[in-house]
Write a protein that holds these residues in place. Structure first.
Motif, PDB file in Angstrom:
ATOM      1  N   ARG A  68       0.878  -1.178   0.044  1.00 32.68           N
ATOM      2  CA  ARG A  68      -0.007   0.121  -0.181  1.00 32.68           C
ATOM      3  C   ARG A  68       0.791   1.195  -0.018  1.00 32.68           C
ATOM      4  O   ARG A  68       0.618   2.053  -0.772  1.00 32.68           O
ATOM      5  N   GLU A  69       1.986   1.181   0.724  1.00 31.98           N
ATOM      6  CA  GLU A  69       2.877   2.294   0.776  1.00 31.98           C
ATOM      7  C   GLU A  69       3.346   2.774  -0.463  1.00 31.98           C
ATOM      8  O   GLU A  69       3.576   3.963  -1.137  1.00 31.98           O
ATOM      9  N   ARG A  70       3.869   1.710  -1.296  1.00 30.76           N
ATOM     10  CA  ARG A  70       4.370   1.784  -2.673  1.00 30.76           C
ATOM     11  C   ARG A  70       3.311   2.275  -3.438  1.00 30.76           C
ATOM     12  O   ARG A  70       3.689   3.321  -4.336  1.00 30.76           O
TER      13      ARG A  70
ATOM     14  N   ARG B 222       0.822   4.097  -2.702  1.00 28.45           N
ATOM     15  CA  ARG B 222       0.558   5.562  -2.498  1.00 28.45           C
ATOM     16  C   ARG B 222       1.417   6.357  -2.963  1.00 28.45           C
ATOM     17  O   ARG B 222       1.205   7.463  -3.737  1.00 28.45           O
ATOM     18  N   ARG B 223       2.625   6.105  -2.711  1.00 26.62           N
ATOM     19  CA  ARG B 223       3.745   6.943  -3.703  1.00 26.62           C
ATOM     20  C   ARG B 223       3.695   7.080  -5.099  1.00 26.62           C
ATOM     21  O   ARG B 223       3.768   8.238  -5.667  1.00 26.62           O
ATOM     22  N   VAL B 224       3.310   5.980  -5.541  1.00 26.26           N
ATOM     23  CA  VAL B 224       3.154   6.187  -7.365  1.00 26.26           C
ATOM     24  C   VAL B 224       1.894   6.789  -7.380  1.00 26.26           C
ATOM     25  O   VAL B 224       2.042   7.684  -8.480  1.00 26.26           O
ATOM     26  N   LEU B 225       0.947   6.427  -6.783  1.00 32.28           N
ATOM     27  CA  LEU B 225      -0.406   7.269  -7.123  1.00 32.28           C
ATOM     28  C   LEU B 225      -0.267   8.831  -6.818  1.00 32.28           C
ATOM     29  O   LEU B 225      -0.831   9.564  -7.650  1.00 32.28           O
ATOM     30  N   ALA B 226       0.545   8.994  -5.991  1.00 33.47           N
ATOM     31  CA  ALA B 226       0.787  10.446  -5.571  1.00 33.47           C
ATOM     32  C   ALA B 226       1.357  11.290  -6.894  1.00 33.47           C
ATOM     33  O   ALA B 226       1.119  12.320  -7.135  1.00 33.47           O
TER      34      ALA B 226
ATOM     35  N   VAL C 157      -5.023  -3.597  -4.014  1.00 32.34           N
ATOM     36  CA  VAL C 157      -3.690  -4.114  -3.663  1.00 32.34           C
ATOM     37  C   VAL C 157      -3.755  -4.859  -2.347  1.00 32.34           C
ATOM     38  O   VAL C 157      -2.885  -5.827  -2.305  1.00 32.34           O
ATOM     39  N   SER C 158      -4.570  -4.422  -1.348  1.00 34.05           N
ATOM     40  CA  SER C 158      -4.503  -5.027  -0.113  1.00 34.05           C
ATOM     41  C   SER C 158      -4.996  -6.273  -0.277  1.00 34.05           C
ATOM     42  O   SER C 158      -4.518  -7.369   0.401  1.00 34.05           O
ATOM     43  N   GLU C 159      -6.192  -6.668  -1.013  1.00 35.21           N
ATOM     44  CA  GLU C 159      -6.799  -7.999  -1.138  1.00 35.21           C
ATOM     45  C   GLU C 159      -5.999  -8.832  -1.914  1.00 35.21           C
ATOM     46  O   GLU C 159      -5.815 -10.161  -1.335  1.00 35.21           O
ATOM     47  N   LEU C 160      -5.325  -8.224  -2.919  1.00 31.09           N
ATOM     48  CA  LEU C 160      -4.361  -9.276  -3.852  1.00 31.09           C
ATOM     49  C   LEU C 160      -3.012  -9.789  -3.155  1.00 31.09           C
ATOM     50  O   LEU C 160      -2.750 -10.841  -2.924  1.00 31.09           O
TER      51      LEU C 160
ATOM     52  N   GLY D 203       6.007 -10.900  -6.629  1.00 32.21           N
ATOM     53  CA  GLY D 203       6.343  -9.818  -7.498  1.00 32.21           C
ATOM     54  C   GLY D 203       4.930  -8.904  -7.183  1.00 32.21           C
ATOM     55  O   GLY D 203       3.968  -9.358  -6.872  1.00 32.21           O
ATOM     56  N   PHE D 204       5.447  -7.512  -7.410  1.00 34.16           N
ATOM     57  CA  PHE D 204       4.320  -6.524  -7.269  1.00 34.16           C
ATOM     58  C   PHE D 204       4.692  -5.378  -8.193  1.00 34.16           C
ATOM     59  O   PHE D 204       5.920  -5.104  -8.188  1.00 34.16           O
ATOM     60  N   ASP D 205       3.752  -4.752  -9.173  1.00 34.45           N
ATOM     61  CA  ASP D 205       3.902  -3.770  -9.833  1.00 34.45           C
ATOM     62  C   ASP D 205       2.776  -2.940  -9.852  1.00 34.45           C
ATOM     63  O   ASP D 205       1.673  -3.360  -9.941  1.00 34.45           O
ATOM     64  N   ILE D 206       2.915  -1.531 -10.012  1.00 38.08           N
ATOM     65  CA  ILE D 206       1.826  -0.861 -10.125  1.00 38.08           C
ATOM     66  C   ILE D 206       2.081   0.482 -11.158  1.00 38.08           C
ATOM     67  O   ILE D 206       3.268   0.751 -10.795  1.00 38.08           O
ATOM     68  N   ARG D 207       1.505   0.713 -12.213  1.00 40.87           N
ATOM     69  CA  ARG D 207       1.810   1.850 -13.276  1.00 40.87           C
ATOM     70  C   ARG D 207       0.491   2.185 -13.853  1.00 40.87           C
ATOM     71  O   ARG D 207      -0.443   1.730 -13.922  1.00 40.87           O
TER      72      ARG D 207
END
Length: 129
Positions: free
Chosen positions: A20-22, A24-28, A44-47, A60-64
């Motif tokens: 979630r912190e990662r 938040r930073r990307v979404l900001a 994110v939390s559920e997955l 692995g985790f990615d958000i874009r």
């Protein structure tokens, strides 16, 4: 929302708060609206929680941002497909996959060499108040 970006490379064994912190930073960096941030953090939390609970850990985790969507990807070492389960009479359990599919109805699952990646795209805008 700003230019495409991503956040690959969270460590194996990460937890929900780290993910979630990662996110938040990307979404900001995108200037995402509050309603979208709330939906994305829920997915994110559920997955991540499901990967930990059912596969032992996240691999692995990615958000874009891609086009008009924000894309979340979570990988784990399980070949089991997620599926909706009946709600638990003992408390608020077994609603995670149903919640993910409600917020991100076009989820994709890819299998590769003994593991899987769940990709959950959400629109980069929201019509919710």
């Amino acid at each position: 929302m700003g230019p495409p970006s991503s956040s690959p490379g969270l460590p194996a064994g990460m937890n929900c708060e780290q993910a979630r912190e990662r996110a938040r930073r990307v979404l900001a960096g995108y200037g995402a609206p509050a309603a979208l941030v709330a939906d994305l953090l829920t997915v994110v939390s559920e997955l991540v929680a499901n990967a930990i609970r059912h596969a032992g850990r996240v691999t692995g985790f990615d958000i874009r941002q891609r086009g008009g969507q924000v894309v979340i990807e979570v990988s784990d070492h399980s070949l089991r497909l997620p599926h909706p389960r009946p709600p638990s009479p003992d408390g608020p359990r077994h609603f995670g996959w149903r919640l993910v599919k409600t917020l991100a109805p076009t989820v994709f699952i890819r299998f590769h060499r003994g593991s899987k990646t769940i990709t959950a795209p959400l629109p980069a805008y929201t019509s919710r108040p």
